[in-house]
Design a protein around this motif. Structure first.
Motif, PDB file in Angstrom:
ATOM      1  N   THR A   1      -2.658 -17.101  29.442  1.00  0.00           N
ATOM      2  CA  THR A   1      -3.709 -16.092  29.013  1.00  0.00           C
ATOM      3  C   THR A   1      -4.927 -16.409  30.264  1.00  0.00           C
ATOM      4  OG1 THR A   1      -3.190 -15.825  26.961  1.00  0.00           O
ATOM      5  CG2 THR A   1      -5.516 -15.402  27.476  1.00  0.00           C
ATOM      6  N   LYS A   2      -5.030 -17.565  30.385  1.00  0.00           N
ATOM      7  CA  LYS A   2      -6.187 -18.108  31.244  1.00  0.00           C
ATOM      8  C   LYS A   2      -5.843 -17.640  32.728  1.00  0.00           C
ATOM      9  CE  LYS A   2      -9.017 -21.372  28.833  1.00  0.00           C
ATOM     10  NZ  LYS A   2      -8.840 -20.673  27.428  1.00  0.00           N
ATOM     11  N   LEU A   3      -4.412 -17.851  33.031  1.00  0.00           N
ATOM     12  CA  LEU A   3      -4.102 -17.611  34.553  1.00  0.00           C
ATOM     13  C   LEU A   3      -4.398 -15.892  34.662  1.00  0.00           C
ATOM     14  CD1 LEU A   3      -2.579 -18.790  37.007  1.00  0.00           C
ATOM     15  CD2 LEU A   3      -0.627 -17.678  35.682  1.00  0.00           C
ATOM     16  N   GLY A   4      -4.105 -15.216  33.812  1.00  0.00           N
ATOM     17  CA  GLY A   4      -4.472 -13.767  33.685  1.00  0.00           C
ATOM     18  C   GLY A   4      -5.735 -13.774  34.289  1.00  0.00           C
ATOM     19  N   LYS A   5      -6.564 -14.170  33.384  1.00  0.00           N
ATOM     20  CA  LYS A   5      -8.140 -14.085  33.487  1.00  0.00           C
ATOM     21  C   LYS A   5      -8.563 -14.627  34.866  1.00  0.00           C
ATOM     22  CE  LYS A   5      -9.198 -14.220  28.511  1.00  0.00           C
ATOM     23  NZ  LYS A   5     -10.088 -15.015  27.347  1.00  0.00           N
ATOM     24  N   ASN A   6      -7.913 -15.482  35.478  1.00  0.00           N
ATOM     25  CA  ASN A   6      -8.058 -15.976  36.613  1.00  0.00           C
ATOM     26  C   ASN A   6      -7.879 -15.073  37.975  1.00  0.00           C
ATOM     27  OD1 ASN A   6      -6.335 -17.682  39.040  1.00  0.00           O
ATOM     28  ND2 ASN A   6      -8.324 -18.586  38.937  1.00  0.00           N
ATOM     29  N   GLY A   7      -6.927 -14.146  37.542  1.00  0.00           N
ATOM     30  CA  GLY A   7      -6.359 -13.151  38.325  1.00  0.00           C
ATOM     31  C   GLY A   7      -5.173 -13.567  38.852  1.00  0.00           C
ATOM     32  N   GLY A   8      -4.573 -14.697  38.440  1.00  0.00           N
ATOM     33  CA  GLY A   8      -3.363 -15.381  39.166  1.00  0.00           C
ATOM     34  C   GLY A   8      -1.970 -14.776  38.767  1.00  0.00           C
ATOM     35  N   VAL A   9      -0.941 -15.324  39.007  1.00  0.00           N
ATOM     36  CA  VAL A   9       0.549 -14.903  38.718  1.00  0.00           C
ATOM     37  C   VAL A   9       1.250 -16.332  38.479  1.00  0.00           C
ATOM     38  CG1 VAL A   9       0.819 -14.996  41.151  1.00  0.00           C
ATOM     39  CG2 VAL A   9       2.341 -13.545  39.553  1.00  0.00           C
ATOM     40  N   ILE A  10       2.243 -15.867  37.357  1.00  0.00           N
ATOM     41  CA  ILE A  10       3.049 -16.966  37.117  1.00  0.00           C
ATOM     42  C   ILE A  10       4.485 -16.413  37.392  1.00  0.00           C
ATOM     43  CG2 ILE A  10       3.040 -16.071  34.652  1.00  0.00           C
ATOM     44  CD1 ILE A  10       4.409 -18.862  33.852  1.00  0.00           C
ATOM     45  N   MET A  11       5.441 -17.195  38.168  1.00  0.00           N
ATOM     46  CA  MET A  11       6.552 -16.700  38.878  1.00  0.00           C
ATOM     47  C   MET A  11       7.818 -17.401  37.947  1.00  0.00           C
ATOM     48  SD  MET A  11       5.339 -16.579  42.893  1.00  0.00           S
ATOM     49  CE  MET A  11       6.411 -15.355  43.294  1.00  0.00           C
TER      50      MET A  11
ATOM     51  N   ILE B   1       9.164 -12.875  30.759  1.00  0.00           N
ATOM     52  CA  ILE B   1       8.390 -11.968  31.508  1.00  0.00           C
ATOM     53  C   ILE B   1       7.686 -10.793  30.454  1.00  0.00           C
ATOM     54  CG2 ILE B   1       8.507  -9.594  32.962  1.00  0.00           C
ATOM     55  CD1 ILE B   1      10.861 -10.970  34.455  1.00  0.00           C
ATOM     56  N   ASP B   2       8.402 -10.678  29.381  1.00  0.00           N
ATOM     57  CA  ASP B   2       7.674 -10.106  28.393  1.00  0.00           C
ATOM     58  C   ASP B   2       6.493 -10.545  27.893  1.00  0.00           C
ATOM     59  OD1 ASP B   2       9.396  -7.670  28.571  1.00  0.00           O
ATOM     60  OD2 ASP B   2      10.734  -8.496  26.610  1.00  0.00           O
TER      61      ASP B   2
ATOM     62  N   LEU C   1       0.591 -11.519  27.140  1.00  0.00           N
ATOM     63  CA  LEU C   1      -0.389 -12.234  27.022  1.00  0.00           C
ATOM     64  C   LEU C   1      -1.245 -11.938  28.286  1.00  0.00           C
ATOM     65  CD1 LEU C   1       1.289 -15.618  26.371  1.00  0.00           C
ATOM     66  CD2 LEU C   1      -0.125 -14.547  24.840  1.00  0.00           C
ATOM     67  N   ALA C   2      -1.175 -11.666  29.540  1.00  0.00           N
ATOM     68  CA  ALA C   2      -1.848 -11.534  30.708  1.00  0.00           C
ATOM     69  C   ALA C   2      -1.730 -10.330  31.260  1.00  0.00           C
ATOM     70  CB  ALA C   2      -1.481 -12.615  31.617  1.00  0.00           C
ATOM     71  N   GLY C   3      -0.912  -9.515  30.980  1.00  0.00           N
ATOM     72  CA  GLY C   3      -0.833  -8.234  31.640  1.00  0.00           C
ATOM     73  C   GLY C   3       0.500  -7.968  32.808  1.00  0.00           C
ATOM     74  N   ILE C   4       0.672  -6.899  33.290  1.00  0.00           N
ATOM     75  CA  ILE C   4       1.757  -6.491  33.837  1.00  0.00           C
ATOM     76  C   ILE C   4       1.529  -7.116  35.388  1.00  0.00           C
ATOM     77  CG2 ILE C   4       0.974  -4.171  34.699  1.00  0.00           C
ATOM     78  CD1 ILE C   4       5.007  -5.665  34.360  1.00  0.00           C
ATOM     79  N   ASP C   5       0.290  -7.381  35.868  1.00  0.00           N
ATOM     80  CA  ASP C   5      -0.265  -7.668  37.180  1.00  0.00           C
ATOM     81  C   ASP C   5      -0.186  -9.430  37.304  1.00  0.00           C
ATOM     82  OD1 ASP C   5      -0.912  -5.009  37.810  1.00  0.00           O
ATOM     83  OD2 ASP C   5      -3.071  -5.284  36.742  1.00  0.00           O
ATOM     84  N   HIS C   6       0.273 -10.075  36.248  1.00  0.00           N
ATOM     85  CA  HIS C   6       0.327 -11.362  36.683  1.00  0.00           C
ATOM     86  C   HIS C   6       1.615 -12.065  36.215  1.00  0.00           C
ATOM     87  CE1 HIS C   6      -3.931 -11.083  36.424  1.00  0.00           C
ATOM     88  NE2 HIS C   6      -3.999  -9.904  35.450  1.00  0.00           N
ATOM     89  N   VAL C   7       2.661 -11.594  36.841  1.00  0.00           N
ATOM     90  CA  VAL C   7       4.304 -12.186  36.586  1.00  0.00           C
ATOM     91  C   VAL C   7       4.962 -11.846  37.657  1.00  0.00           C
ATOM     92  CG1 VAL C   7       5.124 -10.345  35.213  1.00  0.00           C
ATOM     93  CG2 VAL C   7       5.966 -12.445  35.014  1.00  0.00           C
ATOM     94  N   GLY C   8       5.674 -12.744  38.182  1.00  0.00           N
ATOM     95  CA  GLY C   8       6.658 -12.576  39.401  1.00  0.00           C
ATOM     96  C   GLY C   8       7.959 -13.462  39.139  1.00  0.00           C
ATOM     97  N   LEU C   9       8.716 -13.514  40.345  1.00  0.00           N
ATOM     98  CA  LEU C   9       9.895 -14.187  40.174  1.00  0.00           C
ATOM     99  C   LEU C   9       9.857 -15.492  40.931  1.00  0.00           C
ATOM    100  CD1 LEU C   9      12.203 -11.068  40.837  1.00  0.00           C
ATOM    101  CD2 LEU C   9      11.287 -11.928  38.593  1.00  0.00           C
ATOM    102  N   GLY C  10      10.252 -16.548  40.340  1.00  0.00           N
ATOM    103  CA  GLY C  10      10.414 -17.980  41.168  1.00  0.00           C
ATOM    104  C   GLY C  10      11.579 -18.868  40.779  1.00  0.00           C
TER     105      GLY C  10
END
Length: 404
Positions: free
Chosen positions: A257-267, A331-332, A337-346
């Protein structure tokens, strides 16, 4: 262990009376989107895999990964799967001191550049999203680089030096606390988060346009990084702790959640033990059992005499794996938690060994994941964001801030 044993996890399929796109259409559409859009993978461990295989800097060497049955990555499989830009991991084991870490980092960077030079029809090194876009238009695979473990940073000025060498992100730590910060795998809590030096390193990364990667770091480190960073940060190859409550390496719901507020992305990491606590526990129990058997015989797992014993054991006790649906579950959860703008593939291809999930065994399999996301109602725009839009947005913000 040289042999691989597979077992499928039980999957319950619920039928419901709704109008659904035929399964073949989902797969066909997924394959189309995988090749239509740029696909970035935040973490592929090819360089270190080749390093330990005694990669030789010779033109006649056949191990440059255009086509091979070894490992999880090569050009042909990547093109089949739609992979456009795998971040080459410049992986530094936690055991290396600063001098040794720098030598290894330089050798792996040299290797990536060598691959791009010797196989220039297939690969090209990239340092920015703009370069990746141009390489994609040429039909080549871009090779951006990320340093996994900041231990080669002996002084703050080294950040700029490694950026000049092509490093686009730095994972602050790895399996042990280092001079920069604490690790999620370590219980020492040397710095209770970032060290004073580590705070200066983060500031230098922001200044130089190097993505701050919080995969592997302790929770305290994560919160301190997010608090001090004026730009979004990334987790280049992590998953959701919701599904692995005892695995600190993954990110908790609050962290996501905080990563999303930071604008970041989890892969999202594809390793089965990153995806499912049930699989992790099952595998842990098997390892404890075979260790007990070997201990009674006075053997180590690496001993030649242990190999037939291990083979026989795993023939009777196959390994378990998560599956592509579980990756989609992670991914879901991030989207919730953070929105579609904050997830990727790693993926962590070539890095997690024999634990890749059913349906995602190598770089040819990305369309299987996209098909599952389409089944769950993700739009084409959503797919583009997950493939590359989100990481490009973060990366470009970091570069723009540094440019100011």
């Amino acid at each position: 262990m040289k042999k691989i044993y597979l077992i499928g996890l039980t999957v319950l399929i619920f039928a419901c009376k709704v109008n659904k796109t035929p399964e073949t259409d989902h797969q066909k559409k997924a394959d189309e989107l995988a090749h239509k859009y740029i696909m970035v993978d935040g973490h592929v461990d090819l360089p270190y895999r080749l390093k330990v295989k005694n990669f030789q800097m010779q033109k006649e060497f056949t191990g440059i990964p255009v086509e091979t049955k070894e490992g999880d990555f090569d050009y042909k499989r990547a093109k089949k799967g739609g992979l456009s830009a795998p971040f080459m991991s410049i992986y530094i084991p936690a055991s290396y001191d600063t001098q040794g870490a720098q030598k290894l980092a330089d050798s792996l960077i040299t290797m990536v550049n060598y691959i791009a030079t010797e196989k220039s029809d297939y690969f090209e090194v990239a340092k920015t999203p703009a370069e990746i876009r141009e390489i994609f238009k040429k039909g080549k695979i871009a090779l951006p680089m990320g340093m996994e473990n900041g231990s080669p940073i002996g002084e703050v000025a080294d950040v700029a030096k490694y950026r000049a060498k092509g490093i686009s992100y730095i994972t602050l730590s790895h399996g042990k606390d280092n001079r920069i910060c604490d690790s999620s795998y370590d219980t020492t809590h040397t710095w209770k988060g970032l060290s004073p030096f580590g705070k200066d390193v983060v500031k230098a990364m922001v200044k130089e346009g190097v993505l701050v990667d919080i995969s592997h770091v302790s929770d305290d480190t994560f919160y301190q990084v997010v608090e001090m960073s004026p730009v979004p940060v990334i987790a280049s190859h992590s998953s959701s702790r919701k599904f692995t409550p005892d695995f600190q390496r993954n990110m908790s719901d609050d962290m996501i959640t905080k990563l999303g507020k930071n604008g970041g992305v989890i892969m999202i990491n594809f390793g089965s033990t990153f995806l499912s606590s049930e699989v992790a526990e099952y595998r842990k129990n098997l390892q404890a059992e075979i260790k007990s058997i070997l201990d009674k015989k006075g053997l180590k797992a690496r001993d030649e005499a242990a190999e037939p014993i291990i083979d026989e054991f795993f023939a009777k006790h196959p390994l378990a794996f998560a599956d592509v649906k579980k990756v989609a579950d992670h991914i879901d959860n991030v989207v919730k938690l953070a929105g579609i703008d904050h997830v990727g593939l790693g993926s962590d291809f070539d890095g997690v060994g024999n634990s890749l999930p059913t349906g995602l065994k190598d770089v040819s399999d990305y369309p299987n994941l996209l098909a599952e996301l389409l089944r769950r109602g993700y739009s084409e725009s959503d797919i583009e964001k997950i493939c590359s839009g989100n990481i490009f947005r973060v990366w470009e913000k970091v570069l723009a801030y540094a440019g100011k």
